[in-house]
Design an enzyme around this catalytic site. Structure first.
Site, PDB file in Angstrom:
ATOM      1  N   SER A 119      17.674  -5.136 -17.998  1.00  0.00           N
ATOM      2  CA  SER A 119      16.781  -5.593 -17.542  1.00  0.00           C
ATOM      3  C   SER A 119      16.016  -6.348 -18.360  1.00  0.00           C
ATOM      4  O   SER A 119      16.769  -7.214 -19.399  1.00  0.00           O
ATOM      5  CB  SER A 119      15.771  -4.163 -17.422  1.00  0.00           C
ATOM      6  OG  SER A 119      14.650  -4.382 -16.857  1.00  0.00           O
ATOM      7  N   TYR A 134      11.486   3.413 -22.017  1.00  0.00           N
ATOM      8  CA  TYR A 134      12.139   2.786 -21.287  1.00  0.00           C
ATOM      9  C   TYR A 134      13.379   1.781 -21.811  1.00  0.00           C
ATOM     10  O   TYR A 134      14.388   1.551 -21.702  1.00  0.00           O
ATOM     11  CB  TYR A 134      11.530   2.517 -19.825  1.00  0.00           C
ATOM     12  CG  TYR A 134      13.069   1.764 -19.042  1.00  0.00           C
ATOM     13  CD1 TYR A 134      13.746   2.551 -18.413  1.00  0.00           C
ATOM     14  CD2 TYR A 134      12.912   0.156 -18.550  1.00  0.00           C
ATOM     15  CE1 TYR A 134      14.941   1.896 -17.736  1.00  0.00           C
ATOM     16  CE2 TYR A 134      13.732  -0.466 -17.028  1.00  0.00           C
ATOM     17  CZ  TYR A 134      14.671   0.603 -16.983  1.00  0.00           C
ATOM     18  OH  TYR A 134      16.231  -0.382 -16.734  1.00  0.00           O
ATOM     19  N   LYS A 154      17.512   0.155 -23.124  1.00  0.00           N
ATOM     20  CA  LYS A 154      17.779  -0.841 -22.161  1.00  0.00           C
ATOM     21  C   LYS A 154      18.067  -1.600 -23.540  1.00  0.00           C
ATOM     22  O   LYS A 154      19.133  -2.140 -23.354  1.00  0.00           O
ATOM     23  CB  LYS A 154      17.306  -1.739 -21.450  1.00  0.00           C
ATOM     24  CG  LYS A 154      17.327  -0.435 -20.197  1.00  0.00           C
ATOM     25  CD  LYS A 154      18.484  -0.281 -19.409  1.00  0.00           C
ATOM     26  CE  LYS A 154      18.914   0.421 -18.626  1.00  0.00           C
ATOM     27  NZ  LYS A 154      20.099   0.641 -17.824  1.00  0.00           N
TER      28      LYS A 154
HETATM   29  P1  NAD Z   1      18.018   4.757  -9.460  1.00  0.00           P
HETATM   30  O1  NAD Z   1      17.067   5.926 -10.092  1.00  0.00           O
HETATM   31  O2  NAD Z   1      17.906   4.903  -7.870  1.00  0.00           O
HETATM   32  O3  NAD Z   1      19.719   4.674  -9.665  1.00  0.00           O
HETATM   33  C1  NAD Z   1      20.395   5.602 -10.823  1.00  0.00           C
HETATM   34  C2  NAD Z   1      21.228   6.688 -10.837  1.00  0.00           C
HETATM   35  O4  NAD Z   1      21.764   7.704 -12.150  1.00  0.00           O
HETATM   36  C3  NAD Z   1      20.621   7.921 -10.118  1.00  0.00           C
HETATM   37  O5  NAD Z   1      21.855   7.926  -9.038  1.00  0.00           O
HETATM   38  C4  NAD Z   1      20.772   9.494 -10.814  1.00  0.00           C
HETATM   39  O6  NAD Z   1      20.737  10.397 -10.196  1.00  0.00           O
HETATM   40  C5  NAD Z   1      21.552   9.110 -11.930  1.00  0.00           C
HETATM   41  N1  NAD Z   1      21.795   9.837 -12.920  1.00  0.00           N
HETATM   42  C6  NAD Z   1      20.791   9.514 -14.143  1.00  0.00           C
HETATM   43  N2  NAD Z   1      21.356  10.290 -14.758  1.00  0.00           N
HETATM   44  C7  NAD Z   1      22.219  10.217 -14.726  1.00  0.00           C
HETATM   45  C8  NAD Z   1      23.378  11.479 -15.799  1.00  0.00           C
HETATM   46  N3  NAD Z   1      23.001  11.134 -17.342  1.00  0.00           N
HETATM   47  N4  NAD Z   1      24.712  11.479 -14.939  1.00  0.00           N
HETATM   48  C9  NAD Z   1      24.894  10.916 -13.675  1.00  0.00           C
HETATM   49  N5  NAD Z   1      24.060   9.903 -13.159  1.00  0.00           N
HETATM   50  C10 NAD Z   1      22.436   9.811 -13.566  1.00  0.00           C
HETATM   51  O7  NAD Z   1      18.094   3.735 -10.145  1.00  0.00           O
HETATM   52  P2  NAD Z   1      18.068   1.842  -9.942  1.00  0.00           P
HETATM   53  O8  NAD Z   1      16.634   1.506  -9.827  1.00  0.00           O
HETATM   54  O9  NAD Z   1      19.478   2.313  -9.260  1.00  0.00           O
HETATM   55  O10 NAD Z   1      18.425   1.692 -11.423  1.00  0.00           O
HETATM   56  C11 NAD Z   1      20.373   1.850 -11.671  1.00  0.00           C
HETATM   57  C12 NAD Z   1      20.435   1.212 -12.853  1.00  0.00           C
HETATM   58  O11 NAD Z   1      19.408  -0.169 -13.070  1.00  0.00           O
HETATM   59  C13 NAD Z   1      19.472   2.024 -13.888  1.00  0.00           C
HETATM   60  O12 NAD Z   1      20.317   1.991 -15.342  1.00  0.00           O
HETATM   61  C14 NAD Z   1      18.612   0.460 -14.163  1.00  0.00           C
HETATM   62  O13 NAD Z   1      17.557   1.510 -15.239  1.00  0.00           O
HETATM   63  C15 NAD Z   1      18.605   0.059 -14.018  1.00  0.00           C
HETATM   64  N6  NAD Z   1      18.033  -0.992 -13.441  1.00  0.00           N
HETATM   65  C16 NAD Z   1      16.875  -1.093 -12.614  1.00  0.00           C
HETATM   66  C17 NAD Z   1      15.922  -1.419 -12.091  1.00  0.00           C
HETATM   67  C18 NAD Z   1      14.987  -1.379 -11.108  1.00  0.00           C
HETATM   68  O14 NAD Z   1      13.590  -2.496 -11.165  1.00  0.00           O
HETATM   69  N7  NAD Z   1      15.725  -0.884 -10.025  1.00  0.00           N
HETATM   70  C19 NAD Z   1      15.977  -3.065 -12.983  1.00  0.00           C
HETATM   71  C20 NAD Z   1      16.660  -3.220 -14.494  1.00  0.00           C
HETATM   72  C21 NAD Z   1      17.511  -2.526 -14.439  1.00  0.00           C
HETATM   73  C1  WQD Z   2       5.882  -5.434  -9.924  1.00  0.00           C
HETATM   74  C2  WQD Z   2       3.842  -5.976 -10.685  1.00  0.00           C
HETATM   75  C3  WQD Z   2       2.470  -5.159 -11.354  1.00  0.00           C
HETATM   76  C4  WQD Z   2       2.308  -1.569  -9.581  1.00  0.00           C
HETATM   77  C5  WQD Z   2       9.826  -2.183 -13.787  1.00  0.00           C
HETATM   78  C6  WQD Z   2       9.982  -2.342 -14.928  1.00  0.00           C
HETATM   79  C7  WQD Z   2      11.315  -3.319 -15.493  1.00  0.00           C
HETATM   80  C8  WQD Z   2      11.847  -2.757 -14.124  1.00  0.00           C
HETATM   81  C9  WQD Z   2      11.652  -3.607 -13.242  1.00  0.00           C
HETATM   82  C10 WQD Z   2      14.035  -1.148 -14.494  1.00  0.00           C
HETATM   83  C11 WQD Z   2       3.500  -6.478 -11.508  1.00  0.00           C
HETATM   84  C12 WQD Z   2       2.055  -4.962 -10.023  1.00  0.00           C
HETATM   85  C13 WQD Z   2       3.087  -2.606  -9.573  1.00  0.00           C
HETATM   86  C14 WQD Z   2       1.398  -1.622  -7.633  1.00  0.00           C
HETATM   87  C15 WQD Z   2       1.041  -3.317  -8.563  1.00  0.00           C
HETATM   88  N1  WQD Z   2      12.607  -1.633 -14.355  1.00  0.00           N
HETATM   89  N2  WQD Z   2       1.650  -3.938  -9.141  1.00  0.00           N
HETATM   90  N3  WQD Z   2       0.523  -2.639  -8.415  1.00  0.00           N
HETATM   91  O1  WQD Z   2       6.338  -3.814 -13.927  1.00  0.00           O
HETATM   92  O2  WQD Z   2       7.380  -6.161 -13.629  1.00  0.00           O
HETATM   93  O3  WQD Z   2       9.236  -4.186 -13.357  1.00  0.00           O
HETATM   94  O4  WQD Z   2      10.292  -2.862 -12.822  1.00  0.00           O
HETATM   95  O5  WQD Z   2      14.219  -1.779 -15.698  1.00  0.00           O
HETATM   96  O6  WQD Z   2      11.644  -2.426 -16.574  1.00  0.00           O
HETATM   97  O7  WQD Z   2       8.903  -2.281 -15.756  1.00  0.00           O
HETATM   98  O8  WQD Z   2       7.508  -3.980 -11.815  1.00  0.00           O
HETATM   99  O9  WQD Z   2       7.065  -3.625  -9.559  1.00  0.00           O
HETATM  100  O10 WQD Z   2       6.373  -1.760 -11.580  1.00  0.00           O
HETATM  101  O11 WQD Z   2       5.638  -4.482 -10.410  1.00  0.00           O
HETATM  102  O12 WQD Z   2      -0.222  -4.346  -8.458  1.00  0.00           O
HETATM  103  O13 WQD Z   2       0.769  -0.386  -7.187  1.00  0.00           O
HETATM  104  O14 WQD Z   2       3.360  -5.424  -8.862  1.00  0.00           O
HETATM  105  O15 WQD Z   2       1.492  -4.978 -12.049  1.00  0.00           O
HETATM  106  O16 WQD Z   2       3.022  -7.164 -11.839  1.00  0.00           O
HETATM  107  P1  WQD Z   2       7.721  -4.899 -13.290  1.00  0.00           P
HETATM  108  P2  WQD Z   2       6.758  -3.004 -10.597  1.00  0.00           P
END
Ligand code: NAD
Ligand code: WQD
Length: 347
Positions: free
Chosen positions: A123, A148, A152
């Site tokens: 991330s 979190y 990562k």
């Molecule tokens: P998500 O929660 O939709 O998907 C994660 C999946 O992993 C889920 O289906 C959950 O049931 C499964 N899971 C959790 N713990 C588990 C375990 N111990 N064993 C097996 N399965 C398990 O989230 P996502 O948004 O699809 O994110 C996927 C990956 O990408 C995550 O590692 C997240 O940290 C990373 N990521 C997400 C974002 C974002 O904004 N969505 C941004 C950066 C990184």
């Molecule tokens: C985006 C913008 C908020 C909600 C997070 C995690 C990051 C990654 C992605 C997993 C920001 C603003 C948000 C609301 C708002 N996840 N906001 N009102 O914070 O950039 O990233 O998700 O890895 O690790 O930190 O994403 O969508 O929460 O926010 O004003 O109700 O929207 O302040 O500027 P963020 P977000």
């Protein structure tokens, strides 16, 4: 065959679809703690191919051994993890255990099975509050402000050390910026549990009146309109980035880091205006205090992925919002629908 941990989740299900469409065999391992297996039934509907599914935990080394023995797995895409920032502050042990220890258990089992190709979901949060924009992969990682983000960064460091220790490993650390949107069919998308924390899922719920109004966290940032700026990326572009990274792993050893973003930042107010235009609905909002731990702005320099992976984010903000809106309208309760929804025309 590719093992996809967390493949029933938001990003994982889109990656499974892309893998199947590219001709790969897929085995999904997911404990469904934050997802529904209906997502994979929808993927099957879209691709005409049912991915194999095992309900289980990535922290279960014996189960992983069994899977690696039974199936001809050649590489792993590791999405399984927990991702809610606020929850990670309240439950740090669960986050470190799943995101760090889970990744270690997975790598141990891979090594026992002689499988050394791994694509890891990292991330942009690992950069912390980076001083210069856009962010390149060689910017030093920062100090993530919550467990979190720390988890990562720790997992990345574990994987780097592992690759340094043994040249057979080939690992892609994909640093996602802000994934949004849904497959253009509206059949799969993001299905958050409870009240969403992220901006777009929250806006979608305001638009369908499940939430009264959007709170914009901070109107006094040093950005062009005072609200936070992020690099939003379409989840299908992100999925395609995984396919490109997987192909590249077959050709190189060690750890490679790639930003997956568009290179374009949008403020919260710009997101609100674009969303109103696409949905035709007014989005009530008020500007409130900053959210603790938030940074002012964050966007990628995606040129390393463009050059090395021949990958480019192709979908613009309009497509991201229109596809998310189609998913929301077709699935007002997410995957709680029993039947596949009707197609909905948007934009
Ligand atoms: P998500 O929660 O939709 O998907 C994660 C999946 O992993 C889920 O289906 C959950 O049931 C499964 N899971 C959790 N713990 C588990 C375990 N111990 N064993 C097996 N399965 C398990 O989230 P996502 O948004 O699809 O994110 C996927 C990956 O990408 C995550 O590692 C997240 O940290 C990373 N990521 C997400 C974002 C974002 O904004 N969505 C941004 C950066 C990184
Ligand atoms: C985006 C913008 C908020 C909600 C997070 C995690 C990051 C990654 C992605 C997993 C920001 C603003 C948000 C609301 C708002 N996840 N906001 N009102 O914070 O950039 O990233 O998700 O890895 O690790 O930190 O994403 O969508 O929460 O926010 O004003 O109700 O929207 O302040 O500027 P963020 P977000």
């Amino acid at each position: 065959m590719i093992l996809v941990t967390g493949g029933a989740g938001y990003i994982g299900s889109h990656a499974v679809l892309a893998l199947l469409e590219t001709g790969h065999e897929v085995l999904v391992l997911d404990n469904l703690c934050n997802s529904s297996r209906l997502s994979l039934d929808r993927v099957a509907l879209l691709t005409g191919r049912q991915p194999r599914f095992i309900e289980g935990d990535v922290r279960d080394g014996a189960l992983l051994d069994e899977l690696f023995q039974r199936w001809p797995i050649t590489a792993v895409m590791h999405f399984a993890g927990l991702k809610a920032v606020g929850e990670s502050v309240r439950e740090p042990l669960r986050y470190y255990e799943t995101n760090v220890a889970g990744s270690i258990t997975l790598c141990q089992a891979m090594a026992r099975a002689g499988i050394f190709r791994l694509v890891f979901s990292s991330s942009a949060t690992v950069y912390g509050e980076s001083v210069s924009m856009p962010i390149r992969e060689d910017c030093p990682t920062g100090i993530p402000t919550n467990p979190y983000g720390q988890s990562k960064l720790m997992a990345e460091n574990v994987l780097k050390a592992l690759a340094d220790s043994d040249p057979r490993w080939s690992i892609a650390l994909l640093r996602y910026f802000n994934p949004i949107g849904a497959h253009e069919s509206g059949l799969i998308g993001e299905d958050p549990n409870g009240t969403p924390n992220n901006l777009l899922p929250y806006m979608l719920q305001v638009a369908v009146r499940r939430q009264p109004q959007l709170s914009i966290y901070g109107g006094d940032y040093a950005t062009h309109d005072g609200t936070g700026v992020r690099d939003y990326i379409h989840v299908m572009d992100l999925a395609q980035g995984h396919i490109c990274a997987l192909e590249r792993l077959g050709r190189s050893a060690g750890v490679s880091v790639w930003n997956l973003g568009t290179g374009q930042g949008y403020s919260v107010l710009e997101m609100v205006r674009a969303f109103e235009q696409i949905t035709g609905r007014a989005l009530p909002y008020r500007i409130v205090a900053r959210r603790p731990g938030d940074i002012a702005q964050c966007w990628a320099d995606p040129s390393k992925a463009r050059v090395e992976l021949q990958w480019n984010a192709e979908r613009d903000l309009h497509a991201m919002l229109a596809d998310a809106w189609r998913w929301q309208l077709s699935n007002p309760q997410g995957y709680q629908h029993e039947q596949a929804p009707q197609a909905v025309m948007v934009g």
